[in-house]
Structure formats: structure tokens, C-alpha cells
Design an enzyme around this catalytic site. Structure first.
Site, PDB file in Angstrom:
ATOM      1  N   GLY A 105      63.142  45.795  17.700  1.00  0.00           N
ATOM      2  CA  GLY A 105      62.811  46.384  18.916  1.00  0.00           C
ATOM      3  C   GLY A 105      64.042  46.393  19.925  1.00  0.00           C
ATOM      4  O   GLY A 105      64.828  47.083  19.370  1.00  0.00           O
ATOM      5  N   TYR A 108      66.182  44.562  20.939  1.00  0.00           N
ATOM      6  CA  TYR A 108      67.698  44.333  21.137  1.00  0.00           C
ATOM      7  C   TYR A 108      67.867  45.354  19.820  1.00  0.00           C
ATOM      8  O   TYR A 108      68.996  44.981  19.586  1.00  0.00           O
ATOM      9  CB  TYR A 108      67.091  42.810  20.090  1.00  0.00           C
ATOM     10  N   GLY A 109      67.893  45.105  18.986  1.00  0.00           N
ATOM     11  CA  GLY A 109      68.286  46.524  17.683  1.00  0.00           C
ATOM     12  C   GLY A 109      67.553  45.882  16.712  1.00  0.00           C
ATOM     13  O   GLY A 109      65.689  46.683  16.600  1.00  0.00           O
ATOM     14  N   LYS A 110      67.606  46.052  15.234  1.00  0.00           N
ATOM     15  CA  LYS A 110      66.766  46.470  13.841  1.00  0.00           C
ATOM     16  C   LYS A 110      67.570  44.960  13.496  1.00  0.00           C
ATOM     17  O   LYS A 110      68.592  44.360  13.696  1.00  0.00           O
ATOM     18  CB  LYS A 110      67.087  47.009  13.888  1.00  0.00           C
ATOM     19  N   ASP A 141      60.676  32.448  23.953  1.00  0.00           N
ATOM     20  CA  ASP A 141      60.145  33.890  23.211  1.00  0.00           C
ATOM     21  C   ASP A 141      59.422  33.124  22.499  1.00  0.00           C
ATOM     22  O   ASP A 141      59.569  34.404  21.043  1.00  0.00           O
ATOM     23  CB  ASP A 141      61.540  34.727  22.959  1.00  0.00           C
TER      24      ASP A 141
END
Length: 362
Positions: free
Chosen positions: A37, A39-41, A149
Site C-alpha cells: 500500500g 505505507y510500503g509493503k 483505519d
């Protein structure tokens, strides 16, 4: 007494001093991608020396501040002690391109995968999941944090039948009472109180098309537990139906408008008579197959007015009874059948007793 927020800030300061640089391939065997996503992985990995499976969360250094990385890591490690919160494992390091920390791995995917593959999880499974999540979120709230979230993709499975789930992804967690810029995003989980942000976003886009340069309007909201209550209400609907109740919680969405009309009607009529009325009066069609118990829960969690929304710790009070109308009807049918059988036995016993008396038997 030191607040959890102050403790978290102190932990971030201390761990910043001990952040080491490692080469991932020397210590871990990467198995597969678990998620990806903005944010990164997240990668499923196995520790080479210990053979322990874990999830490694990679944050690109180019787009992630050290403070944000350490904050999520320390929050997960030190405060996510509830069994249904996904916890960090005490391993954190940096590489030339990433900040990385290890956390517990959900080896059976997430709730989104389950929702896509079924026509609903069923009441027993849904209530089991909500029992765990309400406890996990209540734990965060008790510490003064709001998750912000909650969605199916962030609920990880520890077994294939959802007997044990864990809420994860704490990148948006904020202390209760914080002021944050309201951000609109196209999702049924987006709360109605930030609909104004959608208007401002649309206005900004129109001004960009006209090449007008005006100061961008923004407005803030206060972070409160009611944000998580709304998300859990939407999640209950998703788990029971494998559908969303609406695409977005604004007047532009026909399904949300129908829900809001029913909700307002119920509130007005209840206020008039001083008690609850028939919950199926003018009900939104996509809510008509839920039991009165479930409808009551939805009215508590999905209250458009955030200050009147129920707290997450009220959810356990709605567990145990039927949430689908068909289940309630079936339970009533079985209860009536059991009463008839009991009556037959009782009447039969009286008749037999009278027959014995007639024969002079004792």
C-alpha cells in the site's frame, strides 16, 4: 502519572538511539508478499537462525519519517498487548532503502479475502470476530489511542475459520483529542462528519482546472473513539452480507440517503412516544433482513452524529442473540415447537394420572 502518549514519545526517543543497519537477506528468508500500500509493503519471512515465521513491514525511507516509523513500531510493541492486536516482535532495523520492523504474521490472510469468497460469514462467526475486535479496540481506547483505519484488510486471520483474528496496521493511530486535517476518501468506512472535506476537495480540483491560484481551504476534526465505532458498524454489515451498506456516507449516495431517512424517522418517532417503535417502519431496503437486535446495534454504531455514537465497549451487549431476521424467525419457530411438545407431555401426564385414578390405582 505519565500518559500512554508520553510513554510512546519517550520510547521513540530511546529506540532512535539504537536503530541498527542490517542486510535483510543475511537474517531472513523472504517467502512471499502479504500486502502492499501507500505505507510500503509487508513480506512473509522466516528468521534463518530461529526458523520463526514473521511478517516484515518495509517502509520506504524516501517517503517515511523516522519518527513515524518508530511511532508505529513502539506502539505495536509496547501497547498492543491485547490478544487481538497484532504485535511487533522486538526486531527493527534500517537498510539503505527502507526502515523495517518484524511483527506477528497472519498466516491465513485477512478478512477481506474471506468476505470476497463468501456470501457472508454467518452470525456465529461474525459475532465471534466482533467480540475479539471490540475488545482489541476498547483496549486501545482505554490507553487514549484511536485506530482510525479499521477495515477488513487490516484484520488478520490466525486460523482459517476466524476463531482468532488480530487488528493491525497502526500507521494512522492518533491520541484521543488530537486535531487532524479532515481527509475525504471514497469508502463506506469514511465517516459522515468529514463530508465537508469532500466539498473542499472538489472545489480545489475545479480551481486547478481553471488554473486559479487561491489558498486551499482546510478544516480539522478532533480524533475521538466514535471514528472507530462507525468503522466497526460498517464492518458488521460487511461480514454478514459480503456487501457494503453504501459507497460513501454523503447525500450524494442513494443508499446512504435511504439509511439516513430511516435513522432520522426512528429517532423522531422514538422521541415522540418516549420508547422504541417498530424498527421496520420505513426501513432502508438493504437493512430489512436484519433482526431488531442487529438494527439496534447499527443505530448505535452508525449514528450520523458522532457525539451520540455508541462506544465500542457496548458491542458485547449485543452478542448472543440473532442478527439476521431469518435466524430470529427460526429460533422462534423452534421455541414454539418446544413449548407445544412440553404441553403435550404435560397434558398426557394429566390424562394418564386420571386414568390410573379411575382404575383405582395409586
Amino acid at each position: 502519572m505519565t500518559s500512554a502518549k508520553e510513554q510512546l514519545d519517550e520510547l521513540c526517543y530511546l529506540t532512535a538511539q539504537s536503530l541498527t543497519t542490517l542486510k535483510t537477506s543475511e537474517h531472513f528468508k523472504l517467502i512471499k508478499l502479504l500486502g502492499q500500500g501507500s505505507y510500503g509493503k509487508v513480506m512473509l519471512a522466516v528468521h534463518k537462525k530461529r526458523g520463526t515465521p514473521m511478517a516484515l513491514k518495509f517502509f520506504p525511507r524516501a517517503g517515511t519519517s523516522l519518527q513515524a516509523f518508530l511511532r508505529e513500531y513502539n506502539l505495536s510493541l509496547a501497547f498492543c498487548t491485547h490478544p487481538s492486536l497484532n504485535r511487533a516482535l522486538g526486531i527493527f532495523y534500517s537498510t539503505p532503502g527502507y526502515y523495517v520492523f518484524a511483527q506477528q504474521a497472519g498466516l491465513y490472510g485477512d478478512l477481506y479475502d474471506v468476505i470476497l469468497s463468501k456470501d457472508g460469514l454467518g452470525e456465529e462467526c461474525t459475532q465471534r470476530v466482533m467480540s475479539q475486535l471490540s475488545g482489541a479496540v476498547s483496549h486501545l481506547h482505554s490507553l487514549g489511542f484511536v485506530h482510525r483505519d479499521i477495515k477488513p484488510e487490516n484484520v488478520f486471520l490466525c486460523d482459517a475459520k476466524c476463531r482468532w483474528v488480530k487488528l493491525g496496521d497502526f500507521g494512522l493511530v492518533k491520541p484521543r483529542g488530537s486535531e487532524v486535517y479532515a481527509v475525504w476518501y471514497d469508502s463506506p468506512f469514511c465517516v459522515p462528519e468529514v463530508a465537508e472535506a469532500k466539498r473542499l476537495k472538489k472545489k480545489s480540483e475545479e480551481e486547478e482546472e481553471k488554473e486559479e491560484e487561491e489558498e486551499e481551504e482546510e478544516f480539522c476534526i478532533t480524533v475521538e473513539p466514535s471514528l472507530d465505532s462507525w468503522a466497526l458498524g460498517v464492518l458488521v454489515f460487511c461480514l454478514l452480507t459480503s456487501c457494503f451498506p453504501w459507497e460513501e456516507s454523503t447525500k450524494d449516495d442513494a443508499s446512504y440517503r435511504a439509511f439516513k431517512r430511516w435513522f432520522d424517522h426512528m429517532a423522531e418517532r422514538s422521541a415522540e412516544v418516549g420508547e422504541d417503535i417498530d424498527c421496520y417502519e420505513r426501513i432502508a431496503p438493504f437493512f430489512s433482513h436484519f433482526s431488531p437486535l442487529a438494527l439496534s446495534l447499527f443505530r448505535q454504531l452508525l449514528n450520523p452524529e458522532p457525539t451520540l455514537r455508541a462506544a465500542v465497549d457496548e458491542i458485547p451487549g449485543y452478542l448472543g442473540g440473532p442478527w439476521l431476521l431469518e435466524t430470529e424467525k427460526e429460533e422462534k419457530r423452534k421455541a414454539e415447537q418446544a413449548q407445544m411438545e412440553a404441553r403435550k407431555v404435560s397434558v398426557g401426564g394429566v390424562i394418564q394420572e386420571k386414568e390410573r385414578e379411575g382404575r383405582g390405582e395409586r
